[in-house]
Design an enzyme around this catalytic site. Structure first.
Site, PDB file in Angstrom:
ATOM      1  N   LYS A  79       0.845  -1.199   0.000  1.00  0.00           N
ATOM      2  CA  LYS A  79       0.000   0.000   0.000  1.00  0.00           C
ATOM      3  C   LYS A  79       0.878   1.245   0.000  1.00  0.00           C
ATOM      4  O   LYS A  79       1.917   1.274   0.659  1.00  0.00           O
ATOM      5  CB  LYS A  79      -0.912  -0.028   1.230  1.00  0.00           C
ATOM      6  CG  LYS A  79      -1.960   1.073   1.261  1.00  0.00           C
ATOM      7  CD  LYS A  79      -2.879   0.913   2.481  1.00  0.00           C
ATOM      8  CE  LYS A  79      -3.963   1.987   2.527  1.00  0.00           C
ATOM      9  NZ  LYS A  79      -4.841   1.828   3.707  1.00  0.00           N
ATOM     10  N   SER A 154      -9.860   1.860   2.699  1.00  0.00           N
ATOM     11  CA  SER A 154      -8.972   2.613   1.840  1.00  0.00           C
ATOM     12  C   SER A 154      -7.939   1.765   1.085  1.00  0.00           C
ATOM     13  O   SER A 154      -7.400   2.220   0.074  1.00  0.00           O
ATOM     14  CB  SER A 154      -8.214   3.665   2.663  1.00  0.00           C
ATOM     15  OG  SER A 154      -7.372   3.061   3.606  1.00  0.00           O
ATOM     16  N   SER A 178     -10.005  -0.537   6.820  1.00  0.00           N
ATOM     17  CA  SER A 178      -9.402  -0.406   5.492  1.00  0.00           C
ATOM     18  C   SER A 178      -8.725  -1.646   4.924  1.00  0.00           C
ATOM     19  O   SER A 178      -8.411  -1.671   3.741  1.00  0.00           O
ATOM     20  CB  SER A 178      -8.399   0.738   5.487  1.00  0.00           C
ATOM     21  OG  SER A 178      -9.088   1.941   5.309  1.00  0.00           O
TER      22      SER A 178
HETATM   23  N1  GLN Z   1     -13.245   4.056   6.052  1.00  0.00           N
HETATM   24  C1  GLN Z   1     -12.662   4.488   7.276  1.00  0.00           C
HETATM   25  C2  GLN Z   1     -12.297   5.948   7.201  1.00  0.00           C
HETATM   26  O1  GLN Z   1     -12.522   6.528   6.200  1.00  0.00           O
HETATM   27  C3  GLN Z   1     -11.478   3.633   7.631  1.00  0.00           C
HETATM   28  C4  GLN Z   1     -10.245   3.982   6.931  1.00  0.00           C
HETATM   29  C5  GLN Z   1      -9.076   3.147   7.347  1.00  0.00           C
HETATM   30  O2  GLN Z   1      -9.202   2.099   7.970  1.00  0.00           O
HETATM   31  N2  GLN Z   1      -7.900   3.646   7.025  1.00  0.00           N
HETATM   32  O3  GLN Z   1     -11.790   6.502   8.106  1.00  0.00           O
END
Ligand code: GLN
Length: 490
Positions: A79, A154, A178
């Site tokens: 990532k 994400s 994410s």
């Molecule tokens: N969807 C969640 C957010 O937007 C989690 C994101 C993540 O785990 N980095 O914060």
């Protein structure tokens, strides 16, 4: 030979027997990337040349009779918020468009020491904020199972490249879901480790008290293999990391026996808002466990109703502080439009132009909940509520070994369908954020398909450092259901 269709464990085996070379493997994997990446767009950067060199070095070591790790020569995508020395690490943000880290994240050093071949840097929502990969400043990633749909986020790029057969393994990060939600949307396996099980050094911080790096794979065994390679205490660089009992041994200790295992189904996770296809498939998985001799029963986690506001207050507060370092002076983007002799204008212009909308929204929300008039009402209250969530889970784990839930209310949705309504996007995190709030591990794997043939995932939640239990239970289900190594047809 279609090597890209094989699991990491199979590849490891045939590499060790010298039936194939690491160079042959990486060439096959990149041929697949060449064929499908235009459609999927899972990567921001593909490091083809460096990967070929790394693979060649592995082959030479093997030819020289060196003892190599199980992951030697295995391709892994990373990532783009995990620092890789000399390779662009952008967080999918204009703010870091030219950031070449001068050091490796601890997980990267660990993987390189085990002769992993890094394929490239995977797309993501900017600074890991989002649930659909649409907040990337580079391009959105497409779900390999339906190119009109999001891959989740994400870590959408990391999940998509595994689902598309562009690599057998990848690393993502999970602050509120994410790793787990994109794993569910793309029909792959993802593990969010217990807070502290993996070093965060070199992971560009979103919310430091919630962030964890974790593995994606297409089977439980592969996922365990990559987890084993990255877990461990990092005394020099991450004081929140710890030594664990299972360190590096979860794959070797896999045991798919769930007889007598107590599995709780929290009724709050199956209620309103959860789509019929998700509920049906996850409850069918519960029946599979029952048939294998597990004790499956309903439990209640009443504080689940509060996890979204708690998560968005805490994560935004930490983000507003962590992202203060991006000021146009030290890293990345500097606006050419600032007024001379005006430092504040340099900050304001660089941050306004360098950060995307969602990141700016989180910074404003976080600054607000930390400001003097509102700190007690929001931030302090959310921290207090966090302790109660932890206690509620601890009490639940007195009664059950693991907890089974959906991962997200729905399967992957159409690109563009939620981008205008951030609150609707946040609501999709309802099943995942509680684990980060409580620091617990969570394993996601495919448990079926909806009527549109899109993958449905299930989430197994364990007590702190209960990764082995999760992987064992995951393997039992994988064997019973046959749902593994699913590669999207493209
Ligand atoms: N969807 C969640 C957010 O937007 C989690 C994101 C993540 O785990 N980095 O914060």
């Amino acid at each position: 030979m279609e090597l890209f269709k094989k699991t990491a464990a199979e590849l490891s085996d045939i590499l060790a027997k010298k039936e194939i070379s690491a160079v042959e493997l990486i060439k096959d994997v990149f041929a697949r990337t060449q064929a499908v990446e235009d459609k999927v767009k899972g990567y921001i950067t593909v490091t083809q040349e460096a990967a070929l060199q790394a693979a060649d070095a592995v082959d030479k070591k093997r030819a020289a009779g060196e003892q190599l790790s199980a992951l030697a020569g295995i391709p892994v995508a990373i990532k783009d918020n995990i620092c890789t020395k000399g390779t662009l690490t952008t967080c999918a943000s204009k703010m870091l468009y030219n950031f070449n880290p001068p050091y490796n994240a601890t997980v990267i050093d660990k993987l390189l020491a085990q002769d992993v071949v890094v394929t490239g840097k995977a797309n993501m929502d900017e600074f890991a904020m989002g649930s659909s990969c649409e907040n990337s400043s580079v391009h959105p990633t497409h779900n390999p199972h339906n190119l009109g749909c999001v891959p989740g986020g994400s870590s959408g790029g990391s999940a998509a490249v595994v689902a598309a057969g562009e690599t057998p393994l990848s690393l993502g990060s999970d602050t509120g879901g994410s790793i787990r939600q994109p794993a569910a949307f793309c029909g792959v396996v993802g593990l969010k480790p217990t807070y502290g099980a993996v070093s965060r050094y070199g992971l560009i911080a979103f919310a430091s008290s919630l962030d964890q790096i974790g593995p994606f794979g297409r089977t439980i065994e592969d996922t365990a293999m990559l987890f084993d390679a990255i877990t461990g205490h990092d005394p020099l660089h991450d004081s929140t990391s710890v030594q664990t009992l299972f360190e590096g041994r979860t794959r070797a200790s896999l045991n798919p026996d769930v007889k007598g295992m107590k599995i709780g189904l929290p009724k709050e996770y199956f209620g309103e808002g959860i789509s019929e296809s998700v509920r049906k498939n996850v409850l069918a998985a519960a029946e599979t466990y029952r048939a294998m001799g597990a004790e499956v029963f309903e439990i209640s986690l009443p504080l689940s109703a509060y996890v979204l506001p708690i998560y968005y207050i805490l994560s935004s507060a930490e983000a507003s502080s962590n992202l203060a370092r991006f000021d146009g002076v030290k890293y990345g983007y500097r606006s050419p439009n600032f007024a001379e002799d005006d430092l504040i204008s340099l900050y304001v212009k660089s941050r306004s132009e360098g950060f995307g909308q969602e990141v700016q929204r989180r910074i404003m929300l976080g600054t607000y909940v930390l400001s003097s008039g509102f700190y007690d009402a929001y931030y302090k209250k959310a921290r207090a509520a966090q302790r109660r969530i932890k206690a509620e889970f601890a009490a639940a784990f007195e009664k059950c070994d693991i907890i089974l839930t959906p991962v997200a209310p729905t399967t992957a949705y159409e690109i563009g369908s939620k981008t205008t309504n951030p609150l609707e996007m946040y609501a999709g995190d309802i099943c995942t954020v509680s684990l980060n709030i409580a620091g617990l591990p969570g394993l996601v794997q495919p448990c079926g398909f909806d009527t549109e043939k899109m993958p449905v995932g299930m989430q197994l939640i364990g007590p702190h450092f209960g990764e082995q239990k999760l992987l064992n239970a995951g393997l039992a289900f994988e064997q019973a259901s046959g749902l593994k190594n699913i590669i999207a047809e493209l």
